[in-house]
Structures are given as structure tokens and as C-alpha cells.
Scaffold this active site. Structure first.
Site: not given
Length: 476
Positions: A163, A96
Site C-alpha cells: 500500500e 507494510d
């Protein structure tokens, strides 16, 4: 042909693959982009499978974000190789990225990888954080698969898609997985390698053995039931903003000293051997000044300044919620204001030890104001610091690999920021965890015009592969 030569010969192909990854706007903090995060997980899963990795997509459940229930992106677990005679390396990364819009100040479209031939920069969101490093591992796998070379170690993978938004569900997954014994995807792991940080500068590679933790606080002072007119009520009532400013001013001195009693005292002074590490780093006062754009360091002594970031706690004031901040001259007395600040912590400090000290001190300081307003203190989130044994064979392997690829010894660093999963792996698996960065200190992760230099992507891919060979050769 060696795998290193293969990476050189296929550099343009690998950069094109990075372009495919960057083109998927996998922004975990934007609910409207959640389908793109899932698309990114499917793309990465397909790439891994195509390179001979056995994978499993783990459903991490749902969460609430901005009042909306959303499915969490899956964690991707992978394995390749099962030779009991070989060491087993677990690799972590995240697929991400941070939000990005051209209107934020980007010179190019953030989700189109731009290859600047003149500077060698690969510009795009996620290029350095953390899609480039993940693809570095894929480049190593492809080289070995195509050339028919056996990997020197068994590999395990753990890639997540949250994250940049709190890593929700990941800690639980890791802790659950390790209880499965021989059926665990992490069974037999000898060490962990994470490539999700950066060199100190743009010149010298580094390996990182420590991260600071964090405790993030919110102080809310409230009084009247609504905002008031200062011409009508000024000097008639206790004003929340006045109280809050008083409290915020008592937290940290202008020289960085933390004024909360007991916080700085928890940390012992560096001994001569440790101080030598900071003295030797290829990082100067000028590097700091260049990075911040002004000559404002707290000291002119290099080691003192570096230790302020790497091995001492720091307290920073971040902002005030509820206060007037627009243009013009609004004569308002805000009814309720909230100040936000955080303390970056280092071993042996823990959030559990820091929080009561802060609460007790702030409440004592508030009592001294004799204010009739109300105070509320909240810990919004926290994470513990991490420190590894840099004399471990895992670090020796990384050092030798760096010297082979970059022809220079790496700096040994501790980072001022936090990667919470590092500590989870260290504690849950009971093995050494290494941070081995690919990108440079000027890559601008989280910022506009994020980039990864072509040389760092290609040489960094060779570094990751060479590290695996050095791990295999290391005496455990």
C-alpha cells in the site's frame, strides 16, 4: 463475559502483540527490506489461521524497483463464517509501512514499540498506519474465539503488503477475484470496511465517506546540452529555469485558486445540506493552525477552509528537479530542470478529464514565452476520487457503534488524501465502502515518532467489533 470486557482484560496482551508486529520492519519501498515484508505476511497469516480464519496467500508476481526485479509481497485473503442468513463484511488493511530510521529524528527506535505509561502513547512505525487497525480486527476475532461466541456476521479479509508503494497487483487481484462467482473469496460480500485513516483531531471520532483523487505531473524544460556558467552565458541564451518558474507561477494563485481553465469549474457549489456537514465538524481554524504550526489558513471561515481540503480540488507545487539547491553560491545555469506538481481531484473530476486541460494550458503558456527551449509534460501517476452514500445502512451501523463506544456522535468527513483501493472495491464489488478510523489526527503516520494512543487501540478494537453487531442488526 462480553467481547468488550474481554478486550479490556486482555489489553496488555494485545499491546504486546502490536509490539511483535511493529518489530518487523516491513518497508515496501526499500528493496533491502523486502524479506521483512514477506516475514510480516507470514506472521499475519499465522495469526489469522490461529484465530480460525481460512487463508490464502496470493502471489502477485514481480516488479522492478530502483532497477532491481523483486517479488511482490503476497495479498492475504481470508474467510471465517459462511452462514447465508448473516451479512458478509469484507475488511481491508495493509501490513507494510513507511521507511523509518532513528536518525530521521525519532526519539526512540522506530521498530521497537515504546509504551509511554505517562501519555498512553504506543510509539512505533506502523502503530497507527496500519498495523494497529489490522490487529484491532484480530483482537475482535480472539475475543469471540476464546469466549466461544459466534461472530454476528461472516467475515472476509484482504490484506496487502504494497500500500505504501503503489499497491501494485492489488487492483488486478480484486478484479480477477470477482469474476470467479461462487468460487470467489469475495462472493456474497454485502459491504466493505477499511480502517486506514484518522480522526480530524484528537477529540472526536469520525466516519469517512469521501477521498480525493490525484493527478501528478512533471514539467521538464531543457535547452543547452550541459550546465552553463552564468557569467559567460547569462542573457545570451534562453535559460530553462527561467521558463520553468514562469510556467509554475501560472498554475495556482496564492489564494489556492487553480489557474488551469476548466478545472475548478467542473465542481458544483455545496448545497445547504452539505454545507451543514462542514459547519458541524469538530474542527476549527485553530486546529489547522496547530497542525501546521503557523497562522496561515486561506480564510478565517471554518467551512471554507474545511471544504478546501475535503470537497474542492487543490493544486500544489512540490519541487524542482535538476536545480542547484545546496549551500554556497553556485552560479550555474541548469541545462534541464523539471517541476513537479499535483492536482487533488474530487467528483465528478477524473484524471482523464483533467490531464488534457493541463497539457493544453501549459503548452499555450509555454508558447507565449517565445522560448527556444524544449518542453515535455508527463503524468507520473493518477487515481480517481471516491464518494460513498453516507445515508447507507453501513454508515448507520458505524455511527451507532461509535455512539455506543465513545458516547458521542462521529464527525462525518471526507479526506483530502487518496486510498485508491477504496474505489476499486466500490466499483468491482458494487457495494458500499466505509472508512472507519481507529487513530487520531495527531498520530503522525508517515512522520517521525508515529504513535497510536492506547485508548484508541483498545476502544478502537471494541468499536470494530461493535460495528459488526450493528451491521448484523441493520436493515439492508
Amino acid at each position: 463475559m462480553s467481547f468488550v470486557q474481554f478486550i479490556d482484560q486482555n489489553a496488555d496482551k494485545f499491546i504486546a502483540r502490536l509490539g511483535e508486529a511493529v518489530a518487523i520492519p516491513s518497508i515496501s519501498g526499500d528493496g533491502t527490506r523486502r524479506p521483512d515484508v514477506f516475514r510480516m505476511s507470514a506472521w499475519l497469516d499465522g495469526q489469522l489461521k490461529g484465530l480460525g480464519v481460512t487463508t490464502k496467500l496470493v502471489d502477485l508476481g514481480k516488479h522492478i524497483m530502483d532497477g532491481q526485479e523483486l517479488p511482490l509481497p503476497p495479498a492475504i485473503l481470508g474467510k471465517i463464517g459462511n452462514d447465508p442468513k448473516k451479512k458478509t463484511v469484507l475488511v481491508y488493511g495493509h501490513y507494510d509501512v513507511q521507511p523509518a530510521n532513528k536518525s530521521d529524528g525519532w526519539d526512540t527506535e522506530p521498530f521497537e514499540l515504546v509504551v509511554d505509561k505517562e501519555t498512553g502513547r504506543l510509539i512505533g512505525r506502523g502503530s497507527t498506519d496500519d498495523k494497529g487497525p489490522i490487529l484491532g480486527w484480530l483482537n475482535v476475532l480472539e475475543a469471540h474465539k476464546t469466549l466461544g461466541i459466534e461472530l454476528p456476521v461472516n467475515m472476509r479479509f484482504c490484506f496487502e503488503g504494497m500500500e505504501e508503494n503503489g499497491s501494485e497487483g492489488l487492483d488486478d487481484l480484486i478484479r480477477t477475484e470477482v469474476t470467479k462467482g461462487k468460487d470467489s473469496w469475495f462472493d456474497g460480500v454485502d459491504c466493505v470496511c477499511i480502517s486506514d485513516n484518522y480522526w480530524l483531531n484528537s477529540r472526536t471520532p469520525c466516519i469517512t465517506y469521501g477521498l480525493r483523487g490525484l493527478v501528478y505531473f512533471k514539467l521538464t524544460v531543457s535547452g543547452p546540452s550541459r550546465d552553463l556558467h552564468s557569467g559567460v552565458f547569462g542573457r545570451m541564451v534562453h535559460e530553462p529555469m527561467t521558463d520553468l518558474i514562469q510556467l509554475m507561477s501560472k498554475l495556482v494563485a496564492s489564494d489556492g485558486t487553480i489557474l488551469v481553465p476548466g478545472v475548478d469549474d467542473m465542481v458544483t457549489a455545496a448545497d445547504a445540506e452539505e454545507k451543514q456537514i462542514y459547519e458541524k465538524l469538530d474542527y476549527s481554524i485553530k486546529d489547522v493552525e496547530d497542525a501546521v504550526g503557523a497562522a496561515i489558513t486561506l480564510s478565517d471561515d471554518k467551512a471554507t477552509v474545511i471544504m478546501g481540503r475535503m470537497r474542492h480540488p487543490s493544486l500544489s507545487l512540490h519541487g524542482i528537479e535538476g536545480a542547484f539547491y545546496g549551500s554556497g553560491a553556485k552560479t550555474v545555469i541548469p541545462a534541464s530542470v523539471a517541476g513537479k506538481f499535483s492536482i487533488r481531484i474530487v467528483p465528478p473530476q477524473t484524471p482523464e478529464a483533467i490531464e488534457p486541460l493541463v497539457i493544453q494550458y501549459v503548452e499555450q503558456e509555454f508558447a507565449k514565452l517565445n522560448s527556444k527551449n524544449k518542453l515535455k509534460i508527463e503524468n507520473l501517476h493518477d487515481g480517481r476520487p471516491w464518494l460513498a452514500d453516507y445515508k447507507h445502512w453501513n454508515y448507520e451501523a458505524a455511527r451507532r457503534a461509535t455512539e455506543k463506544i465513545y458516547k458521542q456522535s462521529p464527525d462525518l468527513t471526507r479526506e483530502g488524501g487518496s486510498i485508491p483501493v477504496t474505489l476499486t472495491f466500490a466499483e468491482s464489488l458494487g457495494v458500499n465502502v466505509l472508512l472507519l478510523p481507529m487513530g487520531r489526527g495527531d498520530d503522525g503516520a508517515h512522520s517521525t515518532n508515529e504513535k497510536l494512543d492506547r485508548s484508541n487501540f483498545i476502544e478502537g478494537s471494541k468499536l470494530l467489533g461493535t460495528y459488526l453487531y450493528e451491521v448484523a442488526a441493520a436493515t439492508a
